[in-house]
Design a protein around this motif. Structure first.
Motif, PDB file in Angstrom:
ATOM      1  N   LEU A   1      18.808  22.326  10.620  1.00 31.68           N
ATOM      2  CA  LEU A   1      20.081  22.808  10.606  1.00 31.68           C
ATOM      3  C   LEU A   1      20.200  24.180  11.166  1.00 31.68           C
ATOM      4  N   LEU A   2      19.649  24.885  10.296  1.00 35.73           N
ATOM      5  CA  LEU A   2      19.901  26.312  10.401  1.00 35.73           C
ATOM      6  C   LEU A   2      19.176  27.006  11.581  1.00 35.73           C
ATOM      7  N   SER A   3      17.900  26.204  11.811  1.00 27.72           N
ATOM      8  CA  SER A   3      17.061  26.641  12.891  1.00 27.72           C
ATOM      9  C   SER A   3      18.027  26.340  14.275  1.00 27.72           C
ATOM     10  N   HIS A   4      18.538  25.259  14.256  1.00 28.01           N
ATOM     11  CA  HIS A   4      19.279  24.716  15.263  1.00 28.01           C
ATOM     12  C   HIS A   4      20.538  25.613  15.719  1.00 28.01           C
ATOM     13  N   GLU A   5      21.149  26.235  14.592  1.00 29.19           N
ATOM     14  CA  GLU A   5      22.214  26.952  14.665  1.00 29.19           C
ATOM     15  C   GLU A   5      21.962  28.351  15.190  1.00 29.19           C
ATOM     16  N   ALA A   6      20.848  28.672  14.626  1.00 35.07           N
ATOM     17  CA  ALA A   6      20.101  29.969  15.055  1.00 35.07           C
ATOM     18  C   ALA A   6      19.666  30.159  16.723  1.00 35.07           C
ATOM     19  N   ASP A   7      19.400  28.852  17.139  1.00 36.13           N
ATOM     20  CA  ASP A   7      19.018  28.889  18.437  1.00 36.13           C
ATOM     21  C   ASP A   7      19.993  28.942  19.555  1.00 36.13           C
ATOM     22  N   ARG A   8      21.342  28.479  18.954  1.00 37.49           N
ATOM     23  CA  ARG A   8      22.486  28.228  19.547  1.00 37.49           C
ATOM     24  C   ARG A   8      23.398  29.693  19.636  1.00 37.49           C
ATOM     25  N   ILE A   9      23.172  30.368  18.641  1.00 39.43           N
ATOM     26  CA  ILE A   9      23.660  31.610  18.661  1.00 39.43           C
ATOM     27  C   ILE A   9      22.907  32.606  19.496  1.00 39.43           C
ATOM     28  N   SER A  10      21.593  32.440  19.412  1.00 41.66           N
ATOM     29  CA  SER A  10      20.688  33.302  20.289  1.00 41.66           C
ATOM     30  C   SER A  10      21.255  32.942  21.889  1.00 41.66           C
TER      31      SER A  10
ATOM     32  N   GLY B   1      10.128   8.223 -14.341  1.00 40.01           N
ATOM     33  CA  GLY B   1       9.180   8.899 -13.504  1.00 40.01           C
ATOM     34  C   GLY B   1       9.883   8.856 -11.893  1.00 40.01           C
ATOM     35  N   GLU B   2      10.160   7.406 -11.941  1.00 45.83           N
ATOM     36  CA  GLU B   2      10.727   6.847 -10.447  1.00 45.83           C
ATOM     37  C   GLU B   2      11.844   7.891 -10.157  1.00 45.83           C
ATOM     38  N   GLU B   3      12.683   8.008 -11.090  1.00 43.91           N
ATOM     39  CA  GLU B   3      13.975   8.788 -10.612  1.00 43.91           C
ATOM     40  C   GLU B   3      13.670  10.197 -10.573  1.00 43.91           C
ATOM     41  N   LEU B   4      12.692  10.738 -11.102  1.00 43.13           N
ATOM     42  CA  LEU B   4      12.264  12.225 -10.860  1.00 43.13           C
ATOM     43  C   LEU B   4      11.680  12.389  -9.525  1.00 43.13           C
ATOM     44  N   ALA B   5      10.821  11.497  -9.228  1.00 43.29           N
ATOM     45  CA  ALA B   5      10.289  11.274  -7.855  1.00 43.29           C
ATOM     46  C   ALA B   5      11.271  11.242  -6.900  1.00 43.29           C
ATOM     47  N   GLY B   6      12.220  10.430  -7.033  1.00 40.52           N
ATOM     48  CA  GLY B   6      13.276  10.205  -6.066  1.00 40.52           C
ATOM     49  C   GLY B   6      14.207  11.531  -5.858  1.00 40.52           C
ATOM     50  N   ILE B   7      14.557  12.088  -6.964  1.00 43.17           N
ATOM     51  CA  ILE B   7      15.131  13.402  -6.987  1.00 43.17           C
ATOM     52  C   ILE B   7      14.350  14.513  -6.255  1.00 43.17           C
ATOM     53  N   ASP B   8      12.909  14.595  -6.407  1.00 42.60           N
ATOM     54  CA  ASP B   8      12.180  15.438  -5.753  1.00 42.60           C
ATOM     55  C   ASP B   8      12.028  15.002  -4.050  1.00 42.60           C
ATOM     56  N   GLN B   9      12.008  13.846  -3.858  1.00 44.32           N
ATOM     57  CA  GLN B   9      12.122  13.362  -2.287  1.00 44.32           C
ATOM     58  C   GLN B   9      13.513  13.517  -1.838  1.00 44.32           C
ATOM     59  N   ALA B  10      14.566  13.471  -2.386  1.00 43.79           N
ATOM     60  CA  ALA B  10      16.051  13.731  -1.992  1.00 43.79           C
ATOM     61  C   ALA B  10      15.892  15.538  -1.661  1.00 43.79           C
ATOM     62  N   ARG B  11      15.552  16.025  -2.763  1.00 42.43           N
ATOM     63  CA  ARG B  11      15.424  17.564  -2.578  1.00 42.43           C
ATOM     64  C   ARG B  11      14.836  18.084  -1.299  1.00 42.43           C
ATOM     65  N   SER B  12      13.405  17.443  -1.176  1.00 39.10           N
ATOM     66  CA  SER B  12      12.514  17.701  -0.011  1.00 39.10           C
ATOM     67  C   SER B  12      13.358  17.437   1.249  1.00 39.10           C
ATOM     68  N   ARG B  13      14.015  16.013   1.473  1.00 33.63           N
ATOM     69  CA  ARG B  13      14.627  15.878   2.493  1.00 33.63           C
ATOM     70  C   ARG B  13      15.937  16.882   2.867  1.00 33.63           C
ATOM     71  N   MET B  14      16.575  17.170   1.765  1.00 32.06           N
ATOM     72  CA  MET B  14      17.744  17.943   1.964  1.00 32.06           C
ATOM     73  C   MET B  14      17.160  19.507   2.476  1.00 32.06           C
ATOM     74  N   THR B  15      16.108  19.920   1.818  1.00 30.30           N
ATOM     75  CA  THR B  15      15.607  21.373   2.438  1.00 30.30           C
ATOM     76  C   THR B  15      15.289  21.150   3.736  1.00 30.30           C
ATOM     77  N   GLY B  16      14.548  20.342   3.985  1.00 30.35           N
ATOM     78  CA  GLY B  16      13.862  19.940   5.559  1.00 30.35           C
ATOM     79  C   GLY B  16      15.128  19.840   6.578  1.00 30.35           C
ATOM     80  N   ARG B  17      16.133  19.144   6.281  1.00 34.42           N
ATOM     81  CA  ARG B  17      17.479  18.896   6.847  1.00 34.42           C
ATOM     82  C   ARG B  17      18.201  20.365   7.169  1.00 34.42           C
ATOM     83  N   LEU B  18      18.348  21.136   5.968  1.00 31.41           N
ATOM     84  CA  LEU B  18      18.946  22.022   6.145  1.00 31.41           C
ATOM     85  C   LEU B  18      18.246  23.182   6.905  1.00 31.41           C
ATOM     86  N   SER B  19      16.969  23.238   6.606  1.00 30.50           N
ATOM     87  CA  SER B  19      16.080  24.288   7.486  1.00 30.50           C
ATOM     88  C   SER B  19      16.228  23.849   8.942  1.00 30.50           C
TER      89      SER B  19
END
Length: 408
Positions: free
Chosen positions: A291-300, A271-289
């Motif tokens: 990063l993409l938003s920042h790069e889109a602003d730079r292109i604009s 349970g703890e490992e699955l929760a840790g994976i979910d948290q890591a996935r959430s952090r990765m998704t947030g960080r990627l979003s």
């Protein structure tokens, strides 16, 4: 009548009669002094209940120190103490057990068992078997767990139940062994060696559900300790006794306070490992979003710059600038040619003025030796060209042959 009649198959004694005879015979022993080692010492309601072990034989007797006697004791006593005691044996008819009542108790030095264990501890420590650098890291998720424990013991059930709750897919290979008594040390050591020989076993747990000092002695036996030290797989000691630390705890790669604690520390919680994976996935998704938003602003921002918004204007500006630089370059080149021509004319005039030919044109002549000895040398002194010396006279129009007539 029964007490006075010899017991036979046809006329046996009742259990009570035999017990009373035993109690009466023991009662006649009176008080005796005995020596032994305290293997159990428990205080309840001011009274002390414990066990005394023989120093050389496998013999143990229970003892009782009533409150009135305990209050007169001038020393502190604990497991492992070697003592002498004035006791009176008592046989409890109802329970059929033998105990001794203690009237006096005193120390006679460090108990034999503790002394022997201390010697062994120092020896093993000197050999480096307790060193931290020898301890192996437990695998994150063992594929197969070896378990050395008593058959159908609570320790076995606790380890398997808690490990399965944390990681349902966990697998065990169990080696049953006696965990107390004379056979325990040999069987536990054999269990460790047998499980370690299986390369699929990633970690080995040695488990027992606690016990008194005497019952834990097999886990301080030298053959058990050396078997654990020589094992390839990491060893987890789960003897389940906080007060007494057997030597196996010192050499093991991990000491667990109980079998339950061992199960929790050997396998991760799914349970703890699955929760840790979910948290890591959430952090990765947030960080990627992000990063993409920042790069889109730079292109604009880049697209809004004049260089990209109106690239033709930059070309026109650079074209006009290039024309100006070409014209300026042509002007500078023409000026440099004129300047160099003037400088060349001046240098030519200076060269002509300094040339020997110009001197000759003014009527001067240069006289040189024409003979083989000094051919081509300039005559600078009349004495150097005595009479009949062949000479060459250089004038502006050419050269003349001559012969010296000597100094005039």
């Amino acid at each position: 009548m029964a007490a006075e009649t010899p017991a036979t198959r046809d006329a046996p004694w009742p259990v009570g009669v035999m017990s009373e005879k035993i109690a009466a015979w023991i009662e006649r022993l009176g008080q005796v002094w005995i020596e032994g080692e305290v293997t159990q010492w428990q205080v309840r309601g001011g009274h002390v209940y414990g066990k005394l072990r023989d120093l050389t034989q496998d013999a143990t007797v229970s003892f009782t120190v009533w409150r009135s006697v305990a209050q007169r004791l001038t020393s502190e006593f604990a497991q492992g103490d070697r003592v002498v005691a004035l006791v009176k044996p008592n046989f409890w008819v109802k329970g059929g057990s033998l105990t001794v009542q203690v009237f006096e108790l005193s120390h006679v030095g460090l108990g034999e068992l503790l002394e022997r264990l201390e010697r062994l501890r120092r020896q093993l420590q000197a050999e480096g078997l307790f060193a931290l650098e020898r301890k192996k890291q437990l695998p994150f998720l063992p594929g197969l767990i070896g378990l050395v424990t008593g058959k159908d013991s609570d320790a076995e059930k606790d380890v398997i139940r808690n490990a399965t709750l944390r990681w349902p897919g966990v697998k065990f290979k169990i080696h049953y062994a006696a965990v107390q008594g004379d056979r325990a040390a040999k069987e536990v050591a054999a269990g460790i060696a047998a499980l370690d020989a299986d390369t699929k076993v990633d970690v080995i747990i040695v488990a027992r559900g606690g016990g008194d000092f005497q019952n834990l002695l097999p886990f301080s036996d030298e053959q058990v300790v050396r078997a654990a030290a020589a094992a390839r797989a990491p060893i987890v000691s789960a003897i389940g006794h906080e007060a007494d630390r057997p030597l196996l705890d010192e050499v093991a790669d991990l000491r667990a306070s109980t079998p339950t604690d061992a199960a929790k520390r050997v396998v991760p919680d799914v349970g703890e490992e699955l929760a840790g994976i979910d948290q890591a996935r959430s952090r990765m998704t947030g960080r990627l979003s992000q990063l993409l938003s920042h790069e889109a602003d730079r292109i604009s921002q880049l697209r809004a710059r004049p260089a990209l918004a109106m690239p033709d204007r930059i070309i026109d500006e650079r074209a006009e600038e290039l024309v100006r630089w070409v014209a300026r370059g042509a002007e500078l080149a023409d000026r440099a040619i004129v300047d160099r021509a003037s400088a060349l004319a001046e240098s030519r005039a200076r060269l002509a003025a300094l040339s020997p030919k110009a001197t000759l044109e003014r009527g001067y002549a240069i006289v040189q030796f024409a003979g083989d000895d000094h051919l081509g040398e300039v005559v600078r002194d009349p004495d150097h060209a005595p009479a009949s010396t062949p000479l060459t006279v250089n004038v502006a129009g050419g050269r003349l042959g001559a012969t010296s007539t000597g100094r005039l």
